[in-house]
Design an enzyme around this catalytic site. Structure first.
Site, PDB file in Angstrom:
ATOM      1  N   ASN A 194       0.792  10.179  14.207  1.00 43.70           N
ATOM      2  CA  ASN A 194       1.543   8.916  14.212  1.00 43.70           C
ATOM      3  C   ASN A 194       2.178   8.791  15.595  1.00 43.70           C
ATOM      4  OD1 ASN A 194       3.105   6.669  13.790  1.00 43.70           O
ATOM      5  ND2 ASN A 194       4.261   7.504  12.072  1.00 43.70           N
ATOM      6  N   ARG A 244      -2.479   6.941  12.393  1.00 43.55           N
ATOM      7  CA  ARG A 244      -1.807   5.803  11.779  1.00 43.55           C
ATOM      8  C   ARG A 244      -1.798   4.651  12.774  1.00 43.55           C
ATOM      9  NH1 ARG A 244       4.461   5.542   9.569  1.00 43.55           N
ATOM     10  NH2 ARG A 244       4.305   3.469   8.611  1.00 43.55           N
ATOM     11  N   GLU A 299       2.425  10.223   3.746  1.00 45.86           N
ATOM     12  CA  GLU A 299       1.452   9.414   4.457  1.00 45.86           C
ATOM     13  C   GLU A 299       0.456  10.277   5.224  1.00 45.86           C
ATOM     14  OE1 GLU A 299       3.684   5.403   5.734  1.00 45.86           O
ATOM     15  OE2 GLU A 299       4.890   7.210   6.003  1.00 45.86           O
ATOM     16  N   HIS A 305       3.589  -0.562   5.397  1.00 45.37           N
ATOM     17  CA  HIS A 305       3.814   0.609   4.533  1.00 45.37           C
ATOM     18  C   HIS A 305       2.668   0.797   3.541  1.00 45.37           C
ATOM     19  CE1 HIS A 305       8.467   0.260   5.142  1.00 45.37           C
ATOM     20  NE2 HIS A 305       7.935   1.091   6.028  1.00 45.37           N
ATOM     21  N   ARG A 309      17.465  -4.440  10.097  1.00 50.71           N
ATOM     22  CA  ARG A 309      16.709  -5.697  10.016  1.00 50.71           C
ATOM     23  C   ARG A 309      17.290  -6.591   8.924  1.00 50.71           C
ATOM     24  NH1 ARG A 309      10.827  -2.784   9.617  1.00 50.71           N
ATOM     25  NH2 ARG A 309      11.599  -0.890  10.623  1.00 50.71           N
TER      26      ARG A 309
END
Length: 398
Positions: A9, A90, A381, A179, A240
């Site tokens: 990643n 990723r 993940e 996601h 956010r």
């Protein structure tokens, strides 16, 4: 056949990695290289038995990958680079081009770079990480695993925005969702734990962390998700705002003279839990402040839960019911308070949380009289990425 698969990643100044033995999914090594491009770059690395950490100057991602591969050999985690059988990367955005993970070819890489206009902060560095690994391990297959791919099953009614049609056809403005790798892993893991095919379940997955998204999964397919054209939209997050009245932005721009970049920073870096609490973007810090009597901290926690609960309710109606609600991500996996608050007042849906099970982070936290299953599942993940490398690269090699 046992293979060693690297899951990568790449961030703008970081490189997270995990080396797994597949298909059993055993972790050989994991870690992160941070502050790439700085004199005080830091590499942290661990196995099941040991940990290492060192600080040095790492100029760019090529040096970071070179250092990683050297350390894997010097610490005898692998004997040589030939021990690495595949690398999974990723990638933030696959647009409409990638409906599944894909073997990296020159054409694949070119399209990932082209899609950078949809994810300018992520796709360029994702592509850079792929390029470096391909250069240093030219004979090893690479697979791109897209955050957006799982949501390519959304129907038009879920992904089209009510804007002039040309913004979709000319610029690709639509709901993409993110996601996806986590939502796919958690939903399939849940089905295994229940002993029921994922195709027979209606699941709502809450990936809650500094970035949070909710996903409605019916028959194993994503049918709606809270993040949209960007990871900014949807529920309130750490920094956010999530969804707000869009007319707020031109109003602020006119009143404060902010340009688009400043508005984007406001929405992405100054809002959410941080903006409401004025204390931190970290849910744990806000919990402590709320317990100490801070009114804005308590308000931030309430808003966070209510936005998520509202989304859950709309997805239940869309799916015509719910079989399981699952929590994952840093907050979802660890905060008893968040899970309890989100599930509050859902008794009428047959969803009841057992407080004692919730406190001890049991895998299933629903009460005995709950019709809906409520689960806490740690996302992985990296394992999902490694499984996709096995599925994509080995299938093509047969």
């Amino acid at each position: 056949m046992t293979l060693k698969i690297m899951a990568i990643n790449a961030g703008s100044s970081s490189l997270k990695f995990q080396l797994l033995v597949m298909p059993e999914g055993k972790m050989l090594c994991q870690g992160v290289i941070e502050r790439i491009g700085m004199a005080n770059a830091r590499m942290s690395m661990k196995t099941s038995e040991q940990k290492w950490q060192e600080t040095s100057s790492i100029a760019d991602h090529r040096e970071a990958v070179t250092l990683l591969l050297e350390k894997l050999i010097s610490h005898q985690i692998i004997n040589s680079l030939q021990d690495i059988d595949g690398v999974g990367h990723r990638v933030a955005h696959g647009g409409e081009s990638f409906k599944d993970s894909a073997l990296v070819t020159d054409a694949t890489l070119a399209e990932i770079e082209h899609l950078a206009e949809l994810a300018p902060l992520h796709n360029p560095v994702n592509a850079l990480g792929i390029r470096v690994f391909r250069q240093l391990l030219p004979s090893v297959p690479s697979v791109a695993v897209f955050d957006t791919a799982f949501h390519q099953t959304l129907e038009e009614t879920a992904y089209i925005y009510p804007l002039p049609w040309r913004y979709y056809t000319e610029f690709g403005i639509r709901r993409y969702g993110f996601h996806g790798t986590s939502h796919k892993y958690v939903s399939t893991t849940l089905a295994k734990k229940l002993g029921v095919p994922v195709s027979a379940l209606r699941i709502i997955c809450c990936h809650l962390g500094n970035g949070s998204s909710i996903c409605a999964i019916k028959g194993g397919k994503s049918i709606n998700t809270s993040m949209g054209f960007t990871p900014q939209s949807g529920v309130m997050m750490g920094t956010r705002s999530g969804d707000i009245d869009p007319s707020i932005l031109p109003w602020i721009a006119q009143r404060e003279g902010k340009n688009p970049q400043q508005l984007n920073h406001l929405l992405n870096n100054e809002s959410g839990l941080l903006g409401i609490s004025g204390i931190s973007h970290d849910y744990r810090d806000i919990e402590l402040a709320a317990d100490a009597g801070d009114r804005r901290a308590a308000l931030a926690l309430t808003l966070f839960a209510q936005r998520i609960r509202s989304t859950i309710g709309s997805y239940i109606m869309q799916m015509g019911g719910l079989d399981a609600l699952v929590f994952t991500g840093g907050i979802g996996e660890n905060s008893t308070r968040a899970r309890q608050a989100i599930c509050h007042n859902l008794h009428f849906l047959g969803l009841v949380v057992d407080e004692e099970k919730n406190r001890r982070n049991a895998t299933f936290i629903q009460a005995d009289n709950s019709i809906v299953k409520v689960a806490v599942i740690n996302t992985n993940e990296e394992l999902m990425i490694a499984e996709d490398v096995m599925r994509i690269a080995l299938r093509l090699a047969e």
